[in-house]
Design a protein around this motif. Sequence first.
Motif, PDB file in Angstrom:
ATOM      1  N   LYS A 131       0.820  -1.210   0.000  1.00 46.79           N
ATOM      2  CA  LYS A 131       0.000   0.000   0.000  1.00 46.79           C
ATOM      3  C   LYS A 131       0.854   1.260   0.000  1.00 46.79           C
ATOM      4  O   LYS A 131       0.365   2.350  -0.316  1.00 46.79           O
ATOM      5  CB  LYS A 131      -0.943  -0.002   1.206  1.00 46.79           C
ATOM      6  CG  LYS A 131      -2.037  -1.060   1.140  1.00 46.79           C
ATOM      7  CD  LYS A 131      -2.708  -1.294   2.477  1.00 46.79           C
ATOM      8  CE  LYS A 131      -3.357  -0.056   3.034  1.00 46.79           C
ATOM      9  NZ  LYS A 131      -4.046  -0.332   4.323  1.00 46.79           N
ATOM     10  N   GLU A 132       2.140   1.124   0.343  1.00 46.77           N
ATOM     11  CA  GLU A 132       3.042   2.273   0.397  1.00 46.77           C
ATOM     12  C   GLU A 132       3.774   2.520  -0.914  1.00 46.77           C
ATOM     13  O   GLU A 132       4.546   3.482  -1.016  1.00 46.77           O
ATOM     14  CB  GLU A 132       4.074   2.043   1.509  1.00 46.77           C
ATOM     15  CG  GLU A 132       3.453   1.791   2.875  1.00 46.77           C
ATOM     16  CD  GLU A 132       4.411   1.107   3.828  1.00 46.77           C
ATOM     17  OE1 GLU A 132       5.596   0.972   3.476  1.00 46.77           O
ATOM     18  OE2 GLU A 132       3.972   0.702   4.917  1.00 46.77           O
ATOM     19  N   LEU A 133       3.550   1.681  -1.912  1.00 47.66           N
ATOM     20  CA  LEU A 133       4.284   1.835  -3.171  1.00 47.66           C
ATOM     21  C   LEU A 133       3.994   3.195  -3.800  1.00 47.66           C
ATOM     22  O   LEU A 133       2.838   3.550  -4.046  1.00 47.66           O
ATOM     23  CB  LEU A 133       3.898   0.713  -4.142  1.00 47.66           C
ATOM     24  CG  LEU A 133       4.520   0.801  -5.543  1.00 47.66           C
ATOM     25  CD1 LEU A 133       6.042   0.780  -5.476  1.00 47.66           C
ATOM     26  CD2 LEU A 133       3.997  -0.328  -6.427  1.00 47.66           C
ATOM     27  N   ASP A 134       5.054   3.930  -4.073  1.00 52.67           N
ATOM     28  CA  ASP A 134       4.916   5.275  -4.632  1.00 52.67           C
ATOM     29  C   ASP A 134       6.125   5.576  -5.504  1.00 52.67           C
ATOM     30  O   ASP A 134       6.970   6.403  -5.166  1.00 52.67           O
ATOM     31  CB  ASP A 134       4.790   6.292  -3.497  1.00 52.67           C
ATOM     32  CG  ASP A 134       4.571   7.712  -4.005  1.00 52.67           C
ATOM     33  OD1 ASP A 134       4.125   7.869  -5.150  1.00 52.67           O
ATOM     34  OD2 ASP A 134       4.852   8.660  -3.249  1.00 52.67           O
ATOM     35  N   ALA A 135       6.207   4.880  -6.634  1.00 47.50           N
ATOM     36  CA  ALA A 135       7.361   5.045  -7.529  1.00 47.50           C
ATOM     37  C   ALA A 135       7.018   5.830  -8.787  1.00 47.50           C
ATOM     38  O   ALA A 135       7.913   6.170  -9.557  1.00 47.50           O
ATOM     39  CB  ALA A 135       7.916   3.671  -7.913  1.00 47.50           C
ATOM     40  N   GLN A 136       5.749   6.119  -9.014  1.00 44.58           N
ATOM     41  CA  GLN A 136       5.350   6.781 -10.254  1.00 44.58           C
ATOM     42  C   GLN A 136       6.031   8.150 -10.366  1.00 44.58           C
ATOM     43  O   GLN A 136       5.934   8.993  -9.480  1.00 44.58           O
ATOM     44  CB  GLN A 136       3.833   6.950 -10.295  1.00 44.58           C
ATOM     45  CG  GLN A 136       3.307   7.410 -11.644  1.00 44.58           C
ATOM     46  CD  GLN A 136       1.793   7.421 -11.687  1.00 44.58           C
ATOM     47  OE1 GLN A 136       1.135   7.413 -10.655  1.00 44.58           O
ATOM     48  NE2 GLN A 136       1.225   7.421 -12.874  1.00 44.58           N
ATOM     49  N   GLY A 137       6.752   8.355 -11.470  1.00 48.77           N
ATOM     50  CA  GLY A 137       7.408   9.618 -11.730  1.00 48.77           C
ATOM     51  C   GLY A 137       8.673   9.863 -10.929  1.00 48.77           C
ATOM     52  O   GLY A 137       9.249  10.954 -11.013  1.00 48.77           O
ATOM     53  N   LYS A 138       9.135   8.870 -10.172  1.00 52.19           N
ATOM     54  CA  LYS A 138      10.288   9.073  -9.297  1.00 52.19           C
ATOM     55  C   LYS A 138      11.572   8.428  -9.804  1.00 52.19           C
ATOM     56  O   LYS A 138      12.593   8.468  -9.119  1.00 52.19           O
ATOM     57  CB  LYS A 138       9.963   8.578  -7.889  1.00 52.19           C
ATOM     58  CG  LYS A 138       8.861   9.402  -7.234  1.00 52.19           C
ATOM     59  CD  LYS A 138       8.640   9.025  -5.795  1.00 52.19           C
ATOM     60  CE  LYS A 138       7.597   9.939  -5.161  1.00 52.19           C
ATOM     61  NZ  LYS A 138       7.359   9.619  -3.728  1.00 52.19           N
ATOM     62  N   LEU A 139      11.516   7.837 -10.994  1.00 53.32           N
ATOM     63  CA  LEU A 139      12.724   7.266 -11.584  1.00 53.32           C
ATOM     64  C   LEU A 139      13.110   8.011 -12.859  1.00 53.32           C
ATOM     65  O   LEU A 139      13.792   7.479 -13.724  1.00 53.32           O
ATOM     66  CB  LEU A 139      12.527   5.768 -11.870  1.00 53.32           C
ATOM     67  CG  LEU A 139      12.550   4.867 -10.622  1.00 53.32           C
ATOM     68  CD1 LEU A 139      12.108   3.455 -10.973  1.00 53.32           C
ATOM     69  CD2 LEU A 139      13.936   4.847  -9.992  1.00 53.32           C
ATOM     70  N   GLY A 140      12.692   9.257 -12.938  1.00 58.21           N
ATOM     71  CA  GLY A 140      12.988  10.055 -14.116  1.00 58.21           C
ATOM     72  C   GLY A 140      14.454  10.352 -14.306  1.00 58.21           C
ATOM     73  O   GLY A 140      14.888  10.671 -15.417  1.00 58.21           O
ATOM     74  N   ASP A 141      15.243  10.259 -13.220  1.00 52.48           N
ATOM     75  CA  ASP A 141      16.680  10.500 -13.305  1.00 52.48           C
ATOM     76  C   ASP A 141      17.483   9.208 -13.232  1.00 52.48           C
ATOM     77  O   ASP A 141      18.716   9.258 -13.105  1.00 52.48           O
ATOM     78  CB  ASP A 141      17.128  11.435 -12.171  1.00 52.48           C
ATOM     79  CG  ASP A 141      16.518  12.827 -12.299  1.00 52.48           C
ATOM     80  OD1 ASP A 141      16.319  13.288 -13.442  1.00 52.48           O
ATOM     81  OD2 ASP A 141      16.235  13.447 -11.258  1.00 52.48           O
ATOM     82  N   PHE A 142      16.812   8.062 -13.303  1.00 48.20           N
ATOM     83  CA  PHE A 142      17.518   6.784 -13.209  1.00 48.20           C
ATOM     84  C   PHE A 142      18.380   6.602 -14.457  1.00 48.20           C
ATOM     85  O   PHE A 142      17.887   6.610 -15.579  1.00 48.20           O
ATOM     86  CB  PHE A 142      16.509   5.644 -13.085  1.00 48.20           C
ATOM     87  CG  PHE A 142      17.123   4.314 -12.791  1.00 48.20           C
ATOM     88  CD1 PHE A 142      17.623   4.026 -11.533  1.00 48.20           C
ATOM     89  CD2 PHE A 142      17.185   3.325 -13.774  1.00 48.20           C
ATOM     90  CE1 PHE A 142      18.191   2.790 -11.245  1.00 48.20           C
ATOM     91  CE2 PHE A 142      17.751   2.093 -13.498  1.00 48.20           C
ATOM     92  CZ  PHE A 142      18.256   1.820 -12.229  1.00 48.20           C
ATOM     93  N   ALA A 143      19.677   6.443 -14.240  1.00 49.83           N
ATOM     94  CA  ALA A 143      20.617   6.483 -15.367  1.00 49.83           C
ATOM     95  C   ALA A 143      21.003   5.114 -15.906  1.00 49.83           C
ATOM     96  O   ALA A 143      21.474   5.001 -17.032  1.00 49.83           O
ATOM     97  CB  ALA A 143      21.875   7.241 -14.957  1.00 49.83           C
ATOM     98  N   ALA A 144      20.832   4.065 -15.105  1.00 52.36           N
ATOM     99  CA  ALA A 144      21.245   2.731 -15.543  1.00 52.36           C
ATOM    100  C   ALA A 144      20.242   2.161 -16.552  1.00 52.36           C
ATOM    101  O   ALA A 144      19.107   2.614 -16.627  1.00 52.36           O
ATOM    102  CB  ALA A 144      21.358   1.802 -14.331  1.00 52.36           C
ATOM    103  N   PRO A 145      20.667   1.184 -17.359  1.00 50.23           N
ATOM    104  CA  PRO A 145      19.730   0.559 -18.297  1.00 50.23           C
ATOM    105  C   PRO A 145      18.534  -0.049 -17.566  1.00 50.23           C
ATOM    106  O   PRO A 145      18.657  -0.549 -16.435  1.00 50.23           O
ATOM    107  CB  PRO A 145      20.574  -0.532 -18.966  1.00 50.23           C
ATOM    108  CG  PRO A 145      21.986  -0.074 -18.799  1.00 50.23           C
ATOM    109  CD  PRO A 145      22.026   0.636 -17.477  1.00 50.23           C
ATOM    110  N   ALA A 146      17.374  -0.005 -18.201  1.00 54.15           N
ATOM    111  CA  ALA A 146      16.159  -0.544 -17.587  1.00 54.15           C
ATOM    112  C   ALA A 146      15.358  -1.313 -18.628  1.00 54.15           C
ATOM    113  O   ALA A 146      15.357  -0.982 -19.818  1.00 54.15           O
ATOM    114  CB  ALA A 146      15.315   0.573 -16.987  1.00 54.15           C
ATOM    115  N   LEU A 147      14.666  -2.333 -18.157  1.00 58.16           N
ATOM    116  CA  LEU A 147      13.819  -3.191 -18.992  1.00 58.16           C
ATOM    117  C   LEU A 147      12.507  -3.399 -18.259  1.00 58.16           C
ATOM    118  O   LEU A 147      12.496  -3.675 -17.055  1.00 58.16           O
ATOM    119  CB  LEU A 147      14.503  -4.536 -19.233  1.00 58.16           C
ATOM    120  CG  LEU A 147      13.659  -5.643 -19.877  1.00 58.16           C
ATOM    121  CD1 LEU A 147      13.357  -5.309 -21.341  1.00 58.16           C
ATOM    122  CD2 LEU A 147      14.372  -6.989 -19.764  1.00 58.16           C
ATOM    123  N   VAL A 148      11.402  -3.280 -18.974  1.00 58.33           N
ATOM    124  CA  VAL A 148      10.074  -3.549 -18.420  1.00 58.33           C
ATOM    125  C   VAL A 148       9.403  -4.597 -19.299  1.00 58.33           C
ATOM    126  O   VAL A 148       9.354  -4.445 -20.523  1.00 58.33           O
ATOM    127  CB  VAL A 148       9.219  -2.266 -18.362  1.00 58.33           C
ATOM    128  CG1 VAL A 148       7.833  -2.572 -17.810  1.00 58.33           C
ATOM    129  CG2 VAL A 148       9.907  -1.197 -17.513  1.00 58.33           C
TER     130      VAL A 148
END
Length: 257
Positions: A185-202
Amino acid sequence: MLTLADHRTGLLQRGTSGPPVVLLHSLGLDKHMWEPIIDQLAVGRRVFAYDLRGHGEAAGSPRPFTLGDTAADLIGVLDELGLESAHVVGLSYGGAIAQTAAIESPDRFASLSLLATTDRAFPEIFEGRAAGAEVDGMAAQVDETLSRWFTPEALAAETAGVRYARGCLQAMKSEDWAAAWRSMKELDAQGKLGDFAAPALVVAGSADVSGPTAVLRQVADGIPGAAFRELPGVPHMQTLERADLIAGVLDDFLPRG
């Protein structure tokens, strides 16, 4: 076994050389969720999977706990393994934990892979699942949960993946289940990885009723440069029903030594 801040947990390891990869499992399962793909991923890599608090060999760890606690556990695992950074892969609940840790400690991530997860909370749904186990017991949660995780065909065939998941749910303590859902219920990641620099896969599955493709696309859109893949006919439990497809996607994305 690994010793973390307030509990101990079990660890699987495959591979002896190459880049480190850490796998975070789904809520209600344990580190063995990764067994169908861990050997393939370990070719040219060191792969680790551990039990999240409240699960597997970490069952009965202190309750209640927060999503921040589980993210701190991930950093603690990296510390215990002597890893400055790792390629982190999280499925569902594991993806929520990975995102939370990536927001707080982005320098510990060589890359981030998010499978069948979300970047926001659905408090009423999550509380309903927590309270349901407290009121009705874990046995009442099993069939409904499996129907969200697997295709009807897999359920009808009672595949090895279905049997494994059923066993995990039947063995889980309702207190641990409720604590984990309340932490979500505490998950709050929306819009908070905009500066994440490492490669990402979804990675989404087109047959996933628990983590629809539209939700996963939004997750990918929130991470600059993130690659997005949709796997045809794949349900929520990607490793347990279509290990071949998800192993191939991760094998292509993760670097080898």
